[in-house]
Design an enzyme around this catalytic site. Structure first.
Site, PDB file in Angstrom:
ATOM      1  N   TYR A 147       0.844  -1.197   0.000  1.00 46.60           N
ATOM      2  CA  TYR A 147       0.000   0.000   0.000  1.00 46.60           C
ATOM      3  C   TYR A 147       0.878   1.246   0.000  1.00 46.60           C
ATOM      4  O   TYR A 147       1.969   1.257   0.578  1.00 46.60           O
ATOM      5  CB  TYR A 147      -0.881   0.039   1.257  1.00 46.60           C
ATOM      6  CG  TYR A 147      -1.992  -0.974   1.279  1.00 46.60           C
ATOM      7  CD1 TYR A 147      -3.236  -0.691   0.730  1.00 46.60           C
ATOM      8  CD2 TYR A 147      -1.805  -2.226   1.863  1.00 46.60           C
ATOM      9  CE1 TYR A 147      -4.271  -1.614   0.763  1.00 46.60           C
ATOM     10  CE2 TYR A 147      -2.824  -3.165   1.904  1.00 46.60           C
ATOM     11  CZ  TYR A 147      -4.061  -2.855   1.347  1.00 46.60           C
ATOM     12  OH  TYR A 147      -5.072  -3.765   1.375  1.00 46.60           O
ATOM     13  N   TYR A 182       0.324 -10.149   0.331  1.00 44.86           N
ATOM     14  CA  TYR A 182       1.373  -9.579   1.167  1.00 44.86           C
ATOM     15  C   TYR A 182       1.347 -10.197   2.570  1.00 44.86           C
ATOM     16  O   TYR A 182       0.307 -10.664   3.042  1.00 44.86           O
ATOM     17  CB  TYR A 182       1.236  -8.060   1.263  1.00 44.86           C
ATOM     18  CG  TYR A 182      -0.108  -7.566   1.762  1.00 44.86           C
ATOM     19  CD1 TYR A 182      -0.392  -7.495   3.126  1.00 44.86           C
ATOM     20  CD2 TYR A 182      -1.092  -7.167   0.866  1.00 44.86           C
ATOM     21  CE1 TYR A 182      -1.617  -7.039   3.574  1.00 44.86           C
ATOM     22  CE2 TYR A 182      -2.320  -6.705   1.309  1.00 44.86           C
ATOM     23  CZ  TYR A 182      -2.574  -6.639   2.666  1.00 44.86           C
ATOM     24  OH  TYR A 182      -3.789  -6.194   3.118  1.00 44.86           O
ATOM     25  N   ARG A 237      -1.969 -12.303   3.277  1.00 41.34           N
ATOM     26  CA  ARG A 237      -3.331 -11.960   2.883  1.00 41.34           C
ATOM     27  C   ARG A 237      -3.556 -12.311   1.430  1.00 41.34           C
ATOM     28  O   ARG A 237      -2.720 -12.062   0.569  1.00 41.34           O
ATOM     29  CB  ARG A 237      -3.589 -10.451   3.054  1.00 41.34           C
ATOM     30  CG  ARG A 237      -3.592  -9.976   4.460  1.00 41.34           C
ATOM     31  CD  ARG A 237      -4.954  -9.774   5.111  1.00 41.34           C
ATOM     32  NE  ARG A 237      -6.056 -10.549   4.641  1.00 41.34           N
ATOM     33  CZ  ARG A 237      -7.217 -10.036   4.182  1.00 41.34           C
ATOM     34  NH1 ARG A 237      -7.367  -8.729   4.115  1.00 41.34           N
ATOM     35  NH2 ARG A 237      -8.196 -10.815   3.829  1.00 41.34           N
TER      36      ARG A 237
END
Length: 243
Positions: free
Chosen positions: A109, A148, A158
């Site tokens: 992110y 990740y 995940r």
């Protein structure tokens, strides 16, 4: 977007999803009936205003492959994600504000709290928004997110996913959920996915749709969101900060 039914949604705290123990609410939920009564009496008018009308998306907000370019294409596989927002009876919900956020193709992110050592893509923000049309339809063009690590347990990863936020006429009725991809082997190992009752998990998995695919450009995935009722899309009530 009220009418939450517990059988379709995960508990606020789930033992195997460790951070939910700290992040789940410790107090009883707010009675939305009381909130509506205050709104009817003139209080809380702010939350009744149309969020879609106040925050109308810009020309490129729905296109995550272009809304953050700094001189090049974002890296990764381009995909189209489209579907409809529906009420309990299956009727479309127009003018709903949809916001999405996700990791980049490397599984990172664009956020200061993300310390995963995957590369940052300078041409990919990982966030976008759109408003449903009169048939409840929405459409995003984006990049396939990567998996990740998330340190929930030993060797925890995940699955690939996209976060969705849907707001209709009231901020109090916000629905937050996650969309997963078909055939992802990490789904069988993910505590967040397994916190959702088994009968409702399939509602979080998008379907590959050749009709949405743009030839020689982007694969297509269909994902409908049902805001209430027995077929409701499960909510992510733990917040968006860790996953």
């Amino acid at each position: 977007m009220s009418g939450k039914r517990q059988s379709a949604h995960p508990p606020y705290t789930y033992r195997d999803y460790k951070s939910s123990i700290l992040r789940g609410p410790a107090r009883d939920p707010v009675d939305l009936g009381e909130l509506e009564a205050k709104q009817s009496s003139g209080a809380g008018v702010e939350s009744r205003a149309s969020l879609a009308g106040r925050f109308r998306p810009g020309e490129l907000d729905h296109d995550l492959t272009r809304n953050a370019r700094r001189g090049g294409e974002p890296l990764g596989e381009r995909i189209v994600v489209s579907g409809r927002v529906l009420d309990e009876s299956g009727s479309p919900i127009p003018d709903a504000l949809i916001e999405i956020w996700q990791a980049n193709a490397g599984g990172r992110y664009l956020h200061k709290a993300d310390d995963h050592d995957a590369p940052i893509d300078p041409n990919f923000l990982g966030a976008g928004r759109n408003v449903t049309d009169r048939e409840g339809r929405y459409r995003f063009l984006t990049i396939q997110p990567g998996a990740y690590p998330w340190k929930n347990h030993h060797n925890a990863w995940r699955p690939r996913h996209i976060h969705f936020s849907v707001i209709g006429e009231s901020l109090a009725g916000r629905l937050v959920t996650q969309m997963y991809f078909p055939g992802d082997p990490l789904l069988d190992l993910d505590p967040i996915f397994h916190a959702v009752p088994a009968a409702a998990r399939g509602r979080l998995i998008a379907h590959f749709d050749l009709g949405l695919t743009q030839p020689e450009f982007a694969l297509g995935y269909h994902f409908d969101i049902v805001v209430a009722g027995s077929g409701a899309t499960p909510r992510d009530d733990h917040g968006s900060g860790a996953g």
